[in-house]
Design a protein around this motif. Sequence first.
Motif, PDB file in Angstrom:
ATOM      1  N   PHE A 104       0.784  -1.299  -0.005  1.00 41.90           N
ATOM      2  CA  PHE A 104      -0.152   0.059   0.068  1.00 41.90           C
ATOM      3  C   PHE A 104       0.836   1.231   0.183  1.00 41.90           C
ATOM      4  O   PHE A 104       0.755   2.090  -0.900  1.00 41.90           O
ATOM      5  CB  PHE A 104      -1.098   0.084   1.223  1.00 41.90           C
ATOM      6  N   ALA A 105       1.886   1.329   0.882  1.00 41.64           N
ATOM      7  CA  ALA A 105       2.514   2.632   0.881  1.00 41.64           C
ATOM      8  C   ALA A 105       3.200   3.099  -0.280  1.00 41.64           C
ATOM      9  O   ALA A 105       3.161   4.273  -0.766  1.00 41.64           O
ATOM     10  CB  ALA A 105       3.618   2.346   2.119  1.00 41.64           C
ATOM     11  N   PRO A 106       3.973   2.109  -1.005  1.00 43.18           N
ATOM     12  CA  PRO A 106       4.813   2.572  -2.247  1.00 43.18           C
ATOM     13  C   PRO A 106       3.632   3.087  -3.158  1.00 43.18           C
ATOM     14  O   PRO A 106       4.012   3.752  -4.023  1.00 43.18           O
ATOM     15  CB  PRO A 106       5.568   1.209  -2.659  1.00 43.18           C
ATOM     16  N   LYS A 107       2.467   2.146  -3.389  1.00 41.13           N
ATOM     17  CA  LYS A 107       1.395   2.514  -4.344  1.00 41.13           C
ATOM     18  C   LYS A 107       1.087   3.887  -3.961  1.00 41.13           C
ATOM     19  O   LYS A 107       0.881   4.942  -5.065  1.00 41.13           O
ATOM     20  CB  LYS A 107       0.201   1.576  -4.255  1.00 41.13           C
ATOM     21  N   ALA A 108       0.664   4.088  -2.787  1.00 40.00           N
ATOM     22  CA  ALA A 108      -0.003   5.494  -2.507  1.00 40.00           C
ATOM     23  C   ALA A 108       0.969   6.473  -2.657  1.00 40.00           C
ATOM     24  O   ALA A 108       0.786   7.746  -2.973  1.00 40.00           O
ATOM     25  CB  ALA A 108      -0.426   5.665  -0.905  1.00 40.00           C
ATOM     26  N   ALA A 131       1.265   8.000  -6.200  1.00 36.61           N
ATOM     27  CA  ALA A 131       0.093   8.733  -6.611  1.00 36.61           C
ATOM     28  C   ALA A 131       0.136   9.932  -5.904  1.00 36.61           C
ATOM     29  O   ALA A 131      -0.261  11.112  -6.488  1.00 36.61           O
ATOM     30  CB  ALA A 131      -1.167   8.005  -6.332  1.00 36.61           C
ATOM     31  N   LEU A 132       0.660  10.089  -4.708  1.00 36.64           N
ATOM     32  CA  LEU A 132       0.382  11.291  -3.970  1.00 36.64           C
ATOM     33  C   LEU A 132       1.480  12.182  -4.391  1.00 36.64           C
ATOM     34  O   LEU A 132       1.311  13.499  -4.281  1.00 36.64           O
ATOM     35  CB  LEU A 132       0.455  10.960  -2.333  1.00 36.64           C
ATOM     36  N   ASP A 133       2.759  11.503  -4.749  1.00 38.52           N
ATOM     37  CA  ASP A 133       3.900  12.531  -5.261  1.00 38.52           C
ATOM     38  C   ASP A 133       3.553  13.138  -6.529  1.00 38.52           C
ATOM     39  O   ASP A 133       3.692  14.228  -6.716  1.00 38.52           O
ATOM     40  CB  ASP A 133       5.098  11.686  -5.486  1.00 38.52           C
ATOM     41  N   LEU A 134       2.741  12.332  -7.317  1.00 41.76           N
ATOM     42  CA  LEU A 134       2.069  12.974  -8.478  1.00 41.76           C
ATOM     43  C   LEU A 134       1.121  14.065  -8.462  1.00 41.76           C
ATOM     44  O   LEU A 134       1.172  15.360  -9.024  1.00 41.76           O
ATOM     45  CB  LEU A 134       1.573  12.144  -9.746  1.00 41.76           C
ATOM     46  N   TYR A 135       0.185  13.937  -7.368  1.00 42.14           N
ATOM     47  CA  TYR A 135      -0.521  14.992  -7.050  1.00 42.14           C
ATOM     48  C   TYR A 135      -0.037  16.174  -6.483  1.00 42.14           C
ATOM     49  O   TYR A 135      -0.311  17.403  -6.557  1.00 42.14           O
ATOM     50  CB  TYR A 135      -1.812  14.669  -6.115  1.00 42.14           C
ATOM     51  N   MET A 174       5.219  16.031  -8.122  1.00 40.12           N
ATOM     52  CA  MET A 174       6.711  15.299  -8.070  1.00 40.12           C
ATOM     53  C   MET A 174       6.784  14.144  -8.900  1.00 40.12           C
ATOM     54  O   MET A 174       5.866  13.185  -8.559  1.00 40.12           O
ATOM     55  CB  MET A 174       7.068  15.379  -6.457  1.00 40.12           C
ATOM     56  N   ARG A 175       8.087  13.762  -9.328  1.00 41.27           N
ATOM     57  CA  ARG A 175       8.077  12.474  -9.783  1.00 41.27           C
ATOM     58  C   ARG A 175       9.431  12.098  -9.798  1.00 41.27           C
ATOM     59  O   ARG A 175      10.343  12.609 -10.054  1.00 41.27           O
ATOM     60  CB  ARG A 175       7.673  12.447 -11.396  1.00 41.27           C
ATOM     61  N   GLU A 176       9.914  10.924  -8.776  1.00 43.40           N
ATOM     62  CA  GLU A 176      11.123  10.373  -8.434  1.00 43.40           C
ATOM     63  C   GLU A 176      11.867  11.338  -7.929  1.00 43.40           C
ATOM     64  O   GLU A 176      12.943  11.843  -8.357  1.00 43.40           O
ATOM     65  CB  GLU A 176      11.762   9.716  -9.694  1.00 43.40           C
TER      66      GLU A 176
END
Length: 182
Positions: free
Chosen positions: A90-94, A97-101, A104-106
């Motif tokens: 769950f944590a990596p998936k969330a 998505a939360l970074d994109l919102y 941010m990406r990587e």
Amino acid sequence: MDGLTDLPRSGRPRTFTAEQVAEVKALACELPSVSGLPLTRWSYPELAREVTAPGVAEQISAFDGAADPGRRRDQTRAASLLDLSRDPYFAPKAARALDLYARMREDEPLGADDYVLSADEKPGVQARRRVCRPPPPASRRPMRVESEYRRGGTLAYFAAYDVHRAHVIGRCEPTCQCTRRG
């Protein structure tokens, strides 16, 4: 671009990270029986106890907005979009998505020409047309709608939401009308 930054807000600062709020909402979407509790639905105190037990948060008020079991419909929609079940990933998936919102990406900020889209499709929507046009409403008489309709086939609805520009893109397309042989 300095004018686009958030001004200081009044009130208490946030005490939970976006990941913690998402985890609490994911738990609130599940039935309490999944956690082994003999309840049919969550109450604030029970949800607060369950959240603090596995270490999602050190403490949580039973009246905190993150633990609002009354908002089940919105939380269920968010859970289905992010696949927020109690799975170990769950944590990596969330986080992705939360970074994109958060644009941010990587660990790199998104550029001005980068888009974040949330997309979905609804295949097999029945297209129907009313046989008779409804008469307009009159004084002390509500609008009446005839129940008879003609089928217009099925449509597929495609929609995307541009998260950072608050723009919805949607269109309907006819579905494949394949002929059956044999």
